[in-house]
Design a protein around this motif. Sequence first.
Motif, PDB file in Angstrom:
ATOM      1  N   GLY A  70       0.835  -1.201   0.000  1.00 47.89           N
ATOM      2  CA  GLY A  70       0.000   0.000   0.000  1.00 47.89           C
ATOM      3  C   GLY A  70       0.867   1.246   0.000  1.00 47.89           C
ATOM      4  O   GLY A  70       2.054   1.192  -0.321  1.00 47.89           O
ATOM      5  N   PHE A  71       0.266   2.364   0.380  1.00 42.25           N
ATOM      6  CA  PHE A  71       1.040   3.593   0.528  1.00 42.25           C
ATOM      7  C   PHE A  71       2.003   3.409   1.697  1.00 42.25           C
ATOM      8  O   PHE A  71       1.639   2.879   2.731  1.00 42.25           O
ATOM      9  CB  PHE A  71       0.115   4.787   0.796  1.00 42.25           C
ATOM     10  CG  PHE A  71      -0.405   5.424  -0.450  1.00 42.25           C
ATOM     11  CD1 PHE A  71       0.290   6.454  -1.062  1.00 42.25           C
ATOM     12  CD2 PHE A  71      -1.597   4.996  -1.019  1.00 42.25           C
ATOM     13  CE1 PHE A  71      -0.190   7.051  -2.221  1.00 42.25           C
ATOM     14  CE2 PHE A  71      -2.084   5.588  -2.169  1.00 42.25           C
ATOM     15  CZ  PHE A  71      -1.382   6.612  -2.772  1.00 42.25           C
ATOM     16  N   GLN A  72       3.249   3.820   1.498  1.00 37.41           N
ATOM     17  CA  GLN A  72       4.283   3.754   2.529  1.00 37.41           C
ATOM     18  C   GLN A  72       4.818   5.163   2.753  1.00 37.41           C
ATOM     19  O   GLN A  72       4.620   6.050   1.918  1.00 37.41           O
ATOM     20  CB  GLN A  72       5.455   2.880   2.071  1.00 37.41           C
ATOM     21  CG  GLN A  72       5.115   1.437   1.818  1.00 37.41           C
ATOM     22  CD  GLN A  72       6.356   0.706   1.315  1.00 37.41           C
ATOM     23  OE1 GLN A  72       6.885   1.010   0.260  1.00 37.41           O
ATOM     24  NE2 GLN A  72       6.813  -0.257   2.095  1.00 37.41           N
ATOM     25  N   GLN A  73       5.550   5.344   3.850  1.00 41.34           N
ATOM     26  CA  GLN A  73       6.233   6.618   4.049  1.00 41.34           C
ATOM     27  C   GLN A  73       7.081   6.875   2.806  1.00 41.34           C
ATOM     28  O   GLN A  73       7.693   5.953   2.258  1.00 41.34           O
ATOM     29  CB  GLN A  73       7.125   6.568   5.280  1.00 41.34           C
ATOM     30  CG  GLN A  73       6.386   6.496   6.582  1.00 41.34           C
ATOM     31  CD  GLN A  73       7.364   6.361   7.738  1.00 41.34           C
ATOM     32  OE1 GLN A  73       8.399   5.721   7.644  1.00 41.34           O
ATOM     33  NE2 GLN A  73       7.004   6.988   8.851  1.00 41.34           N
ATOM     34  N   PHE A  74       7.124   8.130   2.377  1.00 48.18           N
ATOM     35  CA  PHE A  74       7.817   8.452   1.135  1.00 48.18           C
ATOM     36  C   PHE A  74       9.254   7.922   1.121  1.00 48.18           C
ATOM     37  O   PHE A  74       9.686   7.299   0.163  1.00 48.18           O
ATOM     38  CB  PHE A  74       7.826   9.962   0.869  1.00 48.18           C
ATOM     39  CG  PHE A  74       8.565  10.300  -0.385  1.00 48.18           C
ATOM     40  CD1 PHE A  74       7.928  10.251  -1.604  1.00 48.18           C
ATOM     41  CD2 PHE A  74       9.922  10.620  -0.349  1.00 48.18           C
ATOM     42  CE1 PHE A  74       8.620  10.511  -2.777  1.00 48.18           C
ATOM     43  CE2 PHE A  74      10.623  10.886  -1.517  1.00 48.18           C
ATOM     44  CZ  PHE A  74       9.970  10.839  -2.732  1.00 48.18           C
ATOM     45  N   GLY A  75      10.003   8.184   2.184  1.00 48.25           N
ATOM     46  CA  GLY A  75      11.414   7.787   2.218  1.00 48.25           C
ATOM     47  C   GLY A  75      11.611   6.292   2.081  1.00 48.25           C
ATOM     48  O   GLY A  75      12.546   5.840   1.417  1.00 48.25           O
ATOM     49  N   LEU A 130      10.594  16.216   0.400  1.00 49.57           N
ATOM     50  CA  LEU A 130      10.618  14.787   0.063  1.00 49.57           C
ATOM     51  C   LEU A 130      12.038  14.231   0.173  1.00 49.57           C
ATOM     52  O   LEU A 130      12.248  13.121   0.675  1.00 49.57           O
ATOM     53  CB  LEU A 130      10.063  14.564  -1.343  1.00 49.57           C
ATOM     54  CG  LEU A 130       8.584  14.854  -1.532  1.00 49.57           C
ATOM     55  CD1 LEU A 130       8.191  14.689  -2.999  1.00 49.57           C
ATOM     56  CD2 LEU A 130       7.727  13.983  -0.637  1.00 49.57           C
ATOM     57  N   GLU A 131      13.006  15.017  -0.276  1.00 53.07           N
ATOM     58  CA  GLU A 131      14.403  14.604  -0.176  1.00 53.07           C
ATOM     59  C   GLU A 131      14.801  14.421   1.291  1.00 53.07           C
ATOM     60  O   GLU A 131      15.484  13.455   1.642  1.00 53.07           O
ATOM     61  CB  GLU A 131      15.285  15.653  -0.846  1.00 53.07           C
ATOM     62  CG  GLU A 131      16.741  15.266  -0.921  1.00 53.07           C
ATOM     63  CD  GLU A 131      17.551  16.324  -1.657  1.00 53.07           C
ATOM     64  OE1 GLU A 131      18.726  16.494  -1.285  1.00 53.07           O
ATOM     65  OE2 GLU A 131      17.033  16.975  -2.588  1.00 53.07           O
ATOM     66  N   ASN A 132      14.357  15.322   2.152  1.00 54.95           N
ATOM     67  CA  ASN A 132      14.650  15.200   3.584  1.00 54.95           C
ATOM     68  C   ASN A 132      14.028  13.941   4.181  1.00 54.95           C
ATOM     69  O   ASN A 132      14.658  13.257   4.989  1.00 54.95           O
ATOM     70  CB  ASN A 132      14.175  16.437   4.336  1.00 54.95           C
ATOM     71  CG  ASN A 132      15.020  17.652   4.027  1.00 54.95           C
ATOM     72  OD1 ASN A 132      16.155  17.542   3.564  1.00 54.95           O
ATOM     73  ND2 ASN A 132      14.464  18.825   4.260  1.00 54.95           N
ATOM     74  N   HIS A 133      12.798  13.621   3.788  1.00 51.03           N
ATOM     75  CA  HIS A 133      12.159  12.395   4.268  1.00 51.03           C
ATOM     76  C   HIS A 133      12.963  11.172   3.841  1.00 51.03           C
ATOM     77  O   HIS A 133      13.133  10.222   4.612  1.00 51.03           O
ATOM     78  CB  HIS A 133      10.717  12.289   3.736  1.00 51.03           C
ATOM     79  CG  HIS A 133       9.747  13.137   4.482  1.00 51.03           C
ATOM     80  ND1 HIS A 133       9.161  12.743   5.666  1.00 51.03           N
ATOM     81  CD2 HIS A 133       9.261  14.373   4.223  1.00 51.03           C
ATOM     82  CE1 HIS A 133       8.366  13.693   6.094  1.00 51.03           C
ATOM     83  NE2 HIS A 133       8.410  14.702   5.241  1.00 51.03           N
ATOM     84  N   TRP A 134      13.453  11.185   2.612  1.00 47.73           N
ATOM     85  CA  TRP A 134      14.240  10.059   2.119  1.00 47.73           C
ATOM     86  C   TRP A 134      15.575   9.978   2.857  1.00 47.73           C
ATOM     87  O   TRP A 134      15.997   8.902   3.275  1.00 47.73           O
ATOM     88  CB  TRP A 134      14.458  10.215   0.619  1.00 47.73           C
ATOM     89  CG  TRP A 134      15.232   9.086  -0.001  1.00 47.73           C
ATOM     90  CD1 TRP A 134      15.053   7.750   0.211  1.00 47.73           C
ATOM     91  CD2 TRP A 134      16.302   9.199  -0.920  1.00 47.73           C
ATOM     92  NE1 TRP A 134      15.954   7.023  -0.541  1.00 47.73           N
ATOM     93  CE2 TRP A 134      16.726   7.903  -1.247  1.00 47.73           C
ATOM     94  CE3 TRP A 134      16.938  10.285  -1.508  1.00 47.73           C
ATOM     95  CZ2 TRP A 134      17.763   7.654  -2.146  1.00 47.73           C
ATOM     96  CZ3 TRP A 134      17.961  10.025  -2.402  1.00 47.73           C
ATOM     97  CH2 TRP A 134      18.364   8.724  -2.709  1.00 47.73           C
TER      98      TRP A 134
END
Length: 158
Positions: A70-75, A130-134
């Motif tokens: 399913g949907f997951q945390q972006f990172g 988004l980059e920070n989350h990753w």
Amino acid sequence: QSPLDYLEQLERPMGWKDADLSLYERVHAVQSVFPEEVEPYLNAKAALETNLKVDRVDEPLMYIHGMGLGFQQFGIANNHDFSEDQLVAYTIALPNQPLVSGHFVPESAVHPLHHLEKTNRLERPVLKSLENHWHDVLLDEEQKSLSRISLFNIERLW
């Protein structure tokens, strides 16, 4: 219009009623007949397949089509190895924003964030977030790995 209604409306002219097509075949068929409908098509598929409640999204989430998750945390989702895939189709859910979908072949991008950066699909502050989350996920994995190595080395000393 519900995602189910949208998909039924799109699939009728495509002649997909009972067709057993891969994600790759479906995305390329939509792109060749209705190129402007690829993103809405992926958005509808993601919403329908995951029962996503968009109003309950409080952090960036990503759905990788065809992975069975399913949907997951972006990172976490962005950190998958996509090199073996024929096509990567993704949908991103951001707090208080409409869904964003895209697709790429692994030769053109390494991961969805890379694809978003190359295609200028999102504003710079959103891309940075988004980059920070990753990066948070990468750092967390690195710390876990270092902890395992430390434990292993301590055990060897005994």
